[in-house]
Design a protein around this motif. Structure first.
Motif, PDB file in Angstrom:
ATOM      1  N   PHE A 164       1.290  -5.566  -9.050  1.00 54.72           N
ATOM      2  CA  PHE A 164       2.075  -4.507  -9.679  1.00 54.72           C
ATOM      3  C   PHE A 164       3.217  -4.048  -8.776  1.00 54.72           C
ATOM      4  O   PHE A 164       4.173  -3.426  -9.228  1.00 54.72           O
ATOM      5  CB  PHE A 164       1.169  -3.323 -10.039  1.00 54.72           C
ATOM      6  CG  PHE A 164       1.863  -2.262 -10.848  1.00 54.72           C
ATOM      7  CD1 PHE A 164       2.300  -2.522 -12.145  1.00 54.72           C
ATOM      8  CD2 PHE A 164       2.104  -1.009 -10.321  1.00 54.72           C
ATOM      9  CE1 PHE A 164       2.954  -1.544 -12.895  1.00 54.72           C
ATOM     10  CE2 PHE A 164       2.746  -0.023 -11.050  1.00 54.72           C
ATOM     11  CZ  PHE A 164       3.175  -0.296 -12.346  1.00 54.72           C
ATOM     12  N   GLY A 165       3.116  -4.357  -7.500  1.00 52.92           N
ATOM     13  CA  GLY A 165       4.167  -3.985  -6.560  1.00 52.92           C
ATOM     14  C   GLY A 165       3.738  -2.967  -5.535  1.00 52.92           C
ATOM     15  O   GLY A 165       4.541  -2.508  -4.725  1.00 52.92           O
ATOM     16  N   TRP A 166       2.474  -2.579  -5.573  1.00 50.76           N
ATOM     17  CA  TRP A 166       1.956  -1.640  -4.589  1.00 50.76           C
ATOM     18  C   TRP A 166       1.491  -2.420  -3.369  1.00 50.76           C
ATOM     19  O   TRP A 166       0.315  -2.701  -3.184  1.00 50.76           O
ATOM     20  CB  TRP A 166       0.798  -0.834  -5.157  1.00 50.76           C
ATOM     21  CG  TRP A 166       1.193   0.117  -6.246  1.00 50.76           C
ATOM     22  CD1 TRP A 166       2.412   0.664  -6.453  1.00 50.76           C
ATOM     23  CD2 TRP A 166       0.352   0.648  -7.268  1.00 50.76           C
ATOM     24  NE1 TRP A 166       2.397   1.496  -7.539  1.00 50.76           N
ATOM     25  CE2 TRP A 166       1.133   1.507  -8.059  1.00 50.76           C
ATOM     26  CE3 TRP A 166      -0.994   0.482  -7.585  1.00 50.76           C
ATOM     27  CZ2 TRP A 166       0.616   2.198  -9.143  1.00 50.76           C
ATOM     28  CZ3 TRP A 166      -1.503   1.164  -8.665  1.00 50.76           C
ATOM     29  CH2 TRP A 166      -0.708   2.011  -9.438  1.00 50.76           C
ATOM     30  N   SER A 167       2.443  -2.807  -2.532  1.00 58.09           N
ATOM     31  CA  SER A 167       2.118  -3.522  -1.311  1.00 58.09           C
ATOM     32  C   SER A 167       3.067  -3.088  -0.208  1.00 58.09           C
ATOM     33  O   SER A 167       4.120  -2.497  -0.468  1.00 58.09           O
ATOM     34  CB  SER A 167       2.213  -5.031  -1.532  1.00 58.09           C
ATOM     35  OG  SER A 167       3.533  -5.401  -1.850  1.00 58.09           O
ATOM     36  N   LYS A 168       2.654  -3.377   1.012  1.00 64.36           N
ATOM     37  CA  LYS A 168       3.476  -3.047   2.179  1.00 64.36           C
ATOM     38  C   LYS A 168       3.060  -3.969   3.314  1.00 64.36           C
ATOM     39  O   LYS A 168       1.957  -4.536   3.288  1.00 64.36           O
ATOM     40  CB  LYS A 168       3.312  -1.581   2.559  1.00 64.36           C
ATOM     41  CG  LYS A 168       1.908  -1.189   2.972  1.00 64.36           C
ATOM     42  CD  LYS A 168       1.840   0.283   3.289  1.00 64.36           C
ATOM     43  CE  LYS A 168       0.435   0.662   3.770  1.00 64.36           C
ATOM     44  NZ  LYS A 168       0.358   2.070   4.097  1.00 64.36           N
ATOM     45  N   PRO A 169       3.914  -4.124   4.318  1.00 64.68           N
ATOM     46  CA  PRO A 169       3.528  -4.981   5.442  1.00 64.68           C
ATOM     47  C   PRO A 169       2.456  -4.309   6.311  1.00 64.68           C
ATOM     48  O   PRO A 169       2.519  -3.107   6.564  1.00 64.68           O
ATOM     49  CB  PRO A 169       4.831  -5.178   6.219  1.00 64.68           C
ATOM     50  CG  PRO A 169       5.784  -4.165   5.707  1.00 64.68           C
ATOM     51  CD  PRO A 169       5.284  -3.660   4.400  1.00 64.68           C
ATOM     52  N   HIS A 170       1.496  -5.096   6.741  1.00 66.78           N
ATOM     53  CA  HIS A 170       0.466  -4.599   7.651  1.00 66.78           C
ATOM     54  C   HIS A 170       1.121  -4.280   8.989  1.00 66.78           C
ATOM     55  O   HIS A 170       1.942  -5.064   9.478  1.00 66.78           O
ATOM     56  CB  HIS A 170      -0.640  -5.652   7.821  1.00 66.78           C
ATOM     57  CG  HIS A 170      -1.813  -5.169   8.590  1.00 66.78           C
ATOM     58  ND1 HIS A 170      -1.853  -5.172   9.964  1.00 66.78           N
ATOM     59  CD2 HIS A 170      -2.998  -4.656   8.173  1.00 66.78           C
ATOM     60  CE1 HIS A 170      -3.013  -4.690  10.365  1.00 66.78           C
ATOM     61  NE2 HIS A 170      -3.729  -4.369   9.293  1.00 66.78           N
ATOM     62  N   THR A 191      -0.192  -7.266  11.704  1.00 67.09           N
ATOM     63  CA  THR A 191       0.035  -8.676  11.395  1.00 67.09           C
ATOM     64  C   THR A 191       1.361  -8.930  10.686  1.00 67.09           C
ATOM     65  O   THR A 191       1.863 -10.039  10.706  1.00 67.09           O
ATOM     66  CB  THR A 191      -1.095  -9.228  10.503  1.00 67.09           C
ATOM     67  OG1 THR A 191      -1.060  -8.555   9.239  1.00 67.09           O
ATOM     68  CG2 THR A 191      -2.449  -9.046  11.164  1.00 67.09           C
ATOM     69  N   GLY A 192       1.893  -7.915  10.014  1.00 69.26           N
ATOM     70  CA  GLY A 192       3.125  -8.091   9.254  1.00 69.26           C
ATOM     71  C   GLY A 192       2.910  -8.707   7.884  1.00 69.26           C
ATOM     72  O   GLY A 192       3.843  -8.818   7.097  1.00 69.26           O
ATOM     73  N   LYS A 193       1.687  -9.120   7.569  1.00 76.52           N
ATOM     74  CA  LYS A 193       1.392  -9.704   6.254  1.00 76.52           C
ATOM     75  C   LYS A 193       1.384  -8.608   5.199  1.00 76.52           C
ATOM     76  O   LYS A 193       1.085  -7.452   5.476  1.00 76.52           O
ATOM     77  CB  LYS A 193       0.029 -10.397   6.265  1.00 76.52           C
ATOM     78  CG  LYS A 193      -0.018 -11.617   7.152  1.00 76.52           C
ATOM     79  CD  LYS A 193      -1.381 -12.258   7.084  1.00 76.52           C
ATOM     80  CE  LYS A 193      -1.424 -13.483   7.971  1.00 76.52           C
ATOM     81  NZ  LYS A 193      -2.740 -14.146   7.901  1.00 76.52           N
ATOM     82  N   GLN A 194       1.704  -8.984   3.963  1.00 74.69           N
ATOM     83  CA  GLN A 194       1.680  -8.025   2.855  1.00 74.69           C
ATOM     84  C   GLN A 194       0.236  -7.676   2.513  1.00 74.69           C
ATOM     85  O   GLN A 194      -0.608  -8.560   2.355  1.00 74.69           O
ATOM     86  CB  GLN A 194       2.373  -8.600   1.624  1.00 74.69           C
ATOM     87  CG  GLN A 194       3.882  -8.641   1.727  1.00 74.69           C
ATOM     88  CD  GLN A 194       4.510  -7.267   1.844  1.00 74.69           C
ATOM     89  OE1 GLN A 194       5.074  -6.940   2.869  1.00 74.69           O
ATOM     90  NE2 GLN A 194       4.420  -6.472   0.812  1.00 74.69           N
ATOM     91  N   VAL A 195      -0.040  -6.401   2.414  1.00 76.48           N
ATOM     92  CA  VAL A 195      -1.365  -5.895   2.022  1.00 76.48           C
ATOM     93  C   VAL A 195      -1.179  -4.859   0.928  1.00 76.48           C
ATOM     94  O   VAL A 195      -0.077  -4.336   0.735  1.00 76.48           O
ATOM     95  CB  VAL A 195      -2.128  -5.282   3.225  1.00 76.48           C
ATOM     96  CG1 VAL A 195      -2.448  -6.327   4.269  1.00 76.48           C
ATOM     97  CG2 VAL A 195      -1.355  -4.131   3.839  1.00 76.48           C
ATOM     98  N   ALA A 196      -2.250  -4.554   0.222  1.00 72.95           N
ATOM     99  CA  ALA A 196      -2.185  -3.532  -0.835  1.00 72.95           C
ATOM    100  C   ALA A 196      -1.863  -2.174  -0.229  1.00 72.95           C
ATOM    101  O   ALA A 196      -2.365  -1.818   0.835  1.00 72.95           O
ATOM    102  CB  ALA A 196      -3.511  -3.479  -1.585  1.00 72.95           C
ATOM    103  N   ASP A 197      -1.018  -1.434  -0.917  1.00 71.92           N
ATOM    104  CA  ASP A 197      -0.670  -0.074  -0.507  1.00 71.92           C
ATOM    105  C   ASP A 197      -1.759   0.861  -1.041  1.00 71.92           C
ATOM    106  O   ASP A 197      -1.738   1.254  -2.210  1.00 71.92           O
ATOM    107  CB  ASP A 197       0.702   0.300  -1.051  1.00 71.92           C
ATOM    108  CG  ASP A 197       1.162   1.682  -0.627  1.00 71.92           C
ATOM    109  OD1 ASP A 197       0.354   2.437  -0.041  1.00 71.92           O
ATOM    110  OD2 ASP A 197       2.337   2.005  -0.887  1.00 71.92           O
TER     111      ASP A 197
END
Length: 98
Positions: A34-40, A43-49
């Protein structure tokens, strides 16, 4: 209930999840779709916000509210299914408009 318990419950994030629960992992996947993500931060990987998911579960998000307003870890499988269905509809609606 002690004051310490009351305080910790007040600030408890409703989006906390159990990784071993496949329904919880799917909720996180749908949140990211849905777009609710941000970088960790590490690690810099995308994770759920979890903040955005938390607001939605509590009914305080600008895009609407969850059909079951209680913490993810307190939901039974049927309630979790309702949340999953609502998120699936949100993701489908978002992607059909693009």
């Amino acid at each position: 209930m002690t004051a310490a318990t009351k305080t910790s419950n007040k600030y408890k994030m409703w989006s906390f999840f159990k990784y071993e629960n496949p329904q919880h992992r799917y909720v996180l996947s749908l949140a990211m779709q849905f777009g609710w993500s941000k970088p960790h931060p590490v690690t810099g990987k995308q994770v759920a916000d979890l903040g955005a998911l938390d607001k939605w579960l509590k009914g305080k998000h600008k895009c609407g509210q969850s059909p079951v307003q209680k913490p993810l870890n307190d939901m039974d499988p049927n309630e979790c299914s309702k949340v999953i269905y609502a998120l699936e509809m949100m993701v489908n609606d978002k992607h059909s408009k693009q």
